[in-house]
Design a protein around this motif. Structure first.
Motif, PDB file in Angstrom:
ATOM      1  N   SER A  84       0.922  -1.257   0.131  1.00 25.60           N
ATOM      2  CA  SER A  84       0.171  -0.004  -0.019  1.00 25.60           C
ATOM      3  C   SER A  84       1.042   1.245   0.114  1.00 25.60           C
ATOM      4  O   SER A  84       1.785   1.195   0.320  1.00 25.60           O
ATOM      5  N   GLU A  85       0.275   2.472  -0.378  1.00 28.36           N
ATOM      6  CA  GLU A  85       0.840   3.837  -0.581  1.00 28.36           C
ATOM      7  C   GLU A  85       1.320   3.972   0.828  1.00 28.36           C
ATOM      8  O   GLU A  85       2.420   4.596   1.428  1.00 28.36           O
ATOM      9  N   ALA A  86       0.553   3.826   1.992  1.00 23.26           N
ATOM     10  CA  ALA A  86       0.627   3.978   3.403  1.00 23.26           C
ATOM     11  C   ALA A  86       1.983   3.286   4.017  1.00 23.26           C
ATOM     12  O   ALA A  86       2.760   3.945   4.414  1.00 23.26           O
ATOM     13  N   ASN A  87       2.196   2.129   3.570  1.00 19.08           N
ATOM     14  CA  ASN A  87       3.201   1.409   4.153  1.00 19.08           C
ATOM     15  C   ASN A  87       4.679   1.729   3.356  1.00 19.08           C
ATOM     16  O   ASN A  87       5.544   2.064   4.138  1.00 19.08           O
ATOM     17  N   LYS A  88       4.469   2.334   2.025  1.00 19.43           N
ATOM     18  CA  LYS A  88       5.639   2.938   1.697  1.00 19.43           C
ATOM     19  C   LYS A  88       6.022   4.233   2.227  1.00 19.43           C
ATOM     20  O   LYS A  88       7.113   4.410   2.515  1.00 19.43           O
ATOM     21  N   ALA A  89       4.837   5.098   2.475  1.00 15.22           N
ATOM     22  CA  ALA A  89       5.327   6.438   3.374  1.00 15.22           C
ATOM     23  C   ALA A  89       5.850   5.903   4.588  1.00 15.22           C
ATOM     24  O   ALA A  89       6.829   6.808   4.961  1.00 15.22           O
ATOM     25  N   ALA A  90       5.354   4.945   5.253  1.00 13.13           N
ATOM     26  CA  ALA A  90       5.920   4.765   6.718  1.00 13.13           C
ATOM     27  C   ALA A  90       7.456   4.082   6.575  1.00 13.13           C
ATOM     28  O   ALA A  90       8.121   4.625   7.213  1.00 13.13           O
ATOM     29  N   PHE A  91       7.433   3.330   5.508  1.00 20.86           N
ATOM     30  CA  PHE A  91       9.190   3.015   5.250  1.00 20.86           C
ATOM     31  C   PHE A  91      10.006   4.166   5.190  1.00 20.86           C
ATOM     32  O   PHE A  91      11.153   4.374   5.563  1.00 20.86           O
ATOM     33  N   LEU A  92       9.505   5.061   4.067  1.00 23.15           N
ATOM     34  CA  LEU A  92      10.380   6.017   3.646  1.00 23.15           C
ATOM     35  C   LEU A  92      10.574   7.107   5.057  1.00 23.15           C
ATOM     36  O   LEU A  92      11.489   7.886   5.009  1.00 23.15           O
ATOM     37  N   ARG A  93       9.724   7.171   5.694  1.00 25.15           N
ATOM     38  CA  ARG A  93       9.687   8.277   6.997  1.00 25.15           C
ATOM     39  C   ARG A  93      10.832   7.364   7.993  1.00 25.15           C
ATOM     40  O   ARG A  93      11.612   8.368   8.336  1.00 25.15           O
ATOM     41  N   GLU A  94      10.900   6.215   8.088  1.00 29.15           N
ATOM     42  CA  GLU A  94      11.912   5.596   8.958  1.00 29.15           C
ATOM     43  C   GLU A  94      12.411   4.379   8.528  1.00 29.15           C
ATOM     44  O   GLU A  94      12.189   3.222   9.040  1.00 29.15           O
ATOM     45  N   PRO A  95      13.074   4.076   7.388  1.00 30.27           N
ATOM     46  CA  PRO A  95      13.529   2.816   6.721  1.00 30.27           C
ATOM     47  C   PRO A  95      14.173   1.914   7.680  1.00 30.27           C
ATOM     48  O   PRO A  95      13.964   0.589   7.440  1.00 30.27           O
ATOM     49  N   THR A  96      15.090   2.446   8.371  1.00 33.17           N
ATOM     50  CA  THR A  96      15.907   1.404   9.421  1.00 33.17           C
ATOM     51  C   THR A  96      14.961   0.718  10.199  1.00 33.17           C
ATOM     52  O   THR A  96      15.440  -0.340  10.891  1.00 33.17           O
ATOM     53  N   GLN A  97      13.689   1.026  10.529  1.00 32.88           N
ATOM     54  CA  GLN A  97      12.657   0.548  11.492  1.00 32.88           C
ATOM     55  C   GLN A  97      12.313  -1.040  10.948  1.00 32.88           C
ATOM     56  O   GLN A  97      12.096  -1.762  11.563  1.00 32.88           O
ATOM     57  N   TYR A  98      12.289  -0.808   9.528  1.00 32.51           N
ATOM     58  CA  TYR A  98      11.701  -1.921   8.886  1.00 32.51           C
ATOM     59  C   TYR A  98      12.784  -2.983   7.918  1.00 32.51           C
ATOM     60  O   TYR A  98      12.357  -3.848   7.388  1.00 32.51           O
ATOM     61  N   MET A  99      13.948  -2.292   7.671  1.00 27.61           N
ATOM     62  CA  MET A  99      14.810  -3.108   6.917  1.00 27.61           C
ATOM     63  C   MET A  99      15.268  -4.408   7.439  1.00 27.61           C
ATOM     64  O   MET A  99      15.503  -4.266   8.815  1.00 27.61           O
ATOM     65  N   PRO A 100      15.394  -5.313   6.873  1.00 26.01           N
ATOM     66  CA  PRO A 100      15.872  -6.837   7.695  1.00 26.01           C
ATOM     67  C   PRO A 100      17.496  -6.513   7.898  1.00 26.01           C
ATOM     68  O   PRO A 100      18.051  -5.792   7.407  1.00 26.01           O
ATOM     69  N   GLN A 101      17.939  -7.339   8.851  1.00 29.10           N
ATOM     70  CA  GLN A 101      19.050  -7.445   9.422  1.00 29.10           C
ATOM     71  C   GLN A 101      19.974  -8.114   8.360  1.00 29.10           C
ATOM     72  O   GLN A 101      19.620  -8.875   7.581  1.00 29.10           O
ATOM     73  N   PHE A 102      21.366  -7.879   8.406  1.00 31.05           N
ATOM     74  CA  PHE A 102      22.287  -8.592   7.525  1.00 31.05           C
ATOM     75  C   PHE A 102      22.042  -8.351   5.917  1.00 31.05           C
ATOM     76  O   PHE A 102      22.137  -9.226   5.061  1.00 31.05           O
ATOM     77  N   GLY A 103      21.499  -7.092   5.601  1.00 29.82           N
ATOM     78  CA  GLY A 103      21.235  -6.976   4.045  1.00 29.82           C
ATOM     79  C   GLY A 103      20.281  -7.649   3.515  1.00 29.82           C
ATOM     80  O   GLY A 103      20.143  -7.857   2.402  1.00 29.82           O
ATOM     81  N   GLY A 104      19.248  -8.531   4.280  1.00 27.31           N
ATOM     82  CA  GLY A 104      18.431  -9.303   3.607  1.00 27.31           C
ATOM     83  C   GLY A 104      18.988 -10.829   3.318  1.00 27.31           C
ATOM     84  O   GLY A 104      18.168 -11.730   2.733  1.00 27.31           O
ATOM     85  N   PHE A 105      20.098 -10.917   3.640  1.00 22.09           N
ATOM     86  CA  PHE A 105      20.698 -12.360   3.568  1.00 22.09           C
ATOM     87  C   PHE A 105      20.156 -13.435   4.662  1.00 22.09           C
ATOM     88  O   PHE A 105      19.769 -12.772   5.563  1.00 22.09           O
ATOM     89  N   CYS A 106      20.165 -14.547   4.401  1.00 21.36           N
ATOM     90  CA  CYS A 106      19.970 -15.634   5.517  1.00 21.36           C
ATOM     91  C   CYS A 106      20.594 -15.235   6.721  1.00 21.36           C
ATOM     92  O   CYS A 106      21.922 -15.266   6.730  1.00 21.36           O
ATOM     93  N   SER A 107      19.828 -15.087   7.854  1.00 21.18           N
ATOM     94  CA  SER A 107      20.620 -14.798   9.040  1.00 21.18           C
ATOM     95  C   SER A 107      21.351 -16.033   9.535  1.00 21.18           C
ATOM     96  O   SER A 107      22.505 -15.968  10.089  1.00 21.18           O
TER      97      SER A 107
END
Length: 216
Positions: A84-107
């Motif tokens: 959704s556009e709402a989720n996109k806006a939330a991510f762009l406001r604070e991307p580090t809150q939602y980004m996966p750890q370890f660059g998205g590689f298998c932990s």
């Protein structure tokens, strides 16, 4: 003597490459969140994160939700997709809150200093202490969760010392040949998991007992 010198030069050159010193990433990502990034490509994006899943939905819906190719955003040189556009806006406001750890590689792969598989779909992710971790499959997640805190400590150590800012392909090749000291085969890890399941001692990342029936 010439042959020995030539072999020495080849070995030294290979070692330099394998350490990942040739850093192909210039963007500075948040600690433990990349680069490098684990991406895929499809018709709408060349460097797509989380196999196209919405990073915000893991937190807001506690689910792996495929993103809409029409709702995308670029951040740190990779593409993030949203439901959704709402989720996109939330991510762009604070991307580090939602980004996966370890660059998205298998932990679990990073636990062995092997930046390789990834996930983000059903049964291949977990939110732990407010952070998103993804895995190459359910077995990888299960194995990681047998000793979550220890494996996280190791994963952060290898990410910081070998993977972060590196060429992940060379780091992967190095560690597939020169294994970390605590390396165990998939068969050994699966046997250990089965034993813990039978004993009813399987922990999970949130800290509670895993609801898995014991083997008959």
């Amino acid at each position: 003597m010439k042959r020995r010198q030539a072999l020495g030069l080849i070995t030294a050159s290979a070692a330099a490459l394998l350490t990942g010193c040739t850093n192909g990433s210039t963007a500075a990502g948040p600690a433990d969140q990349g680069p490098p990034f684990r991406t895929i490509s499809d018709a709408a994006a060349d460097k797509l994160m989380l196999m196209g899943h919405d990073p915000v939905a893991y937190f807001s819906q506690n689910d792996a939700v495929p993103g809409d190719p029409a709702i995308q955003a670029e951040h740190l040189g990779v593409t993030w997709r949203f439901a959704s556009e709402a989720n996109k806006a939330a991510f762009l406001r604070e991307p580090t809150q939602y980004m996966p750890q370890f660059g998205g590689f298998c932990s679990n792969g990073i636990n062995y200093a092997v930046p390789w598989g990834a996930g983000g779909g059903p049964n291949t992710w977990r939110i732990y202490r407010g952070k998103l971790y993804v895995f190459g499959g359910k077995a990888s997640r299960d194995q990681f969760e047998m000793e979550t805190e220890l494996n996280l400590q190791r994963a952060h150590q290898y990410w910081d010392s070998e993977v972060a800012g590196s060429n992940p392909l060379w780091v992967r090749y190095k560690r597939l040949v020169f294994r970390v000291p605590h390396y165990k085969t998939d068969a050994a890890l699966q046997a250990e998991w089965e034993a813990k399941r039978a004993a009813g001692t399987l922990p999970v990342m949130p800290g509670g007992p895993q609801v898995v029936p014991a083997a008959p």
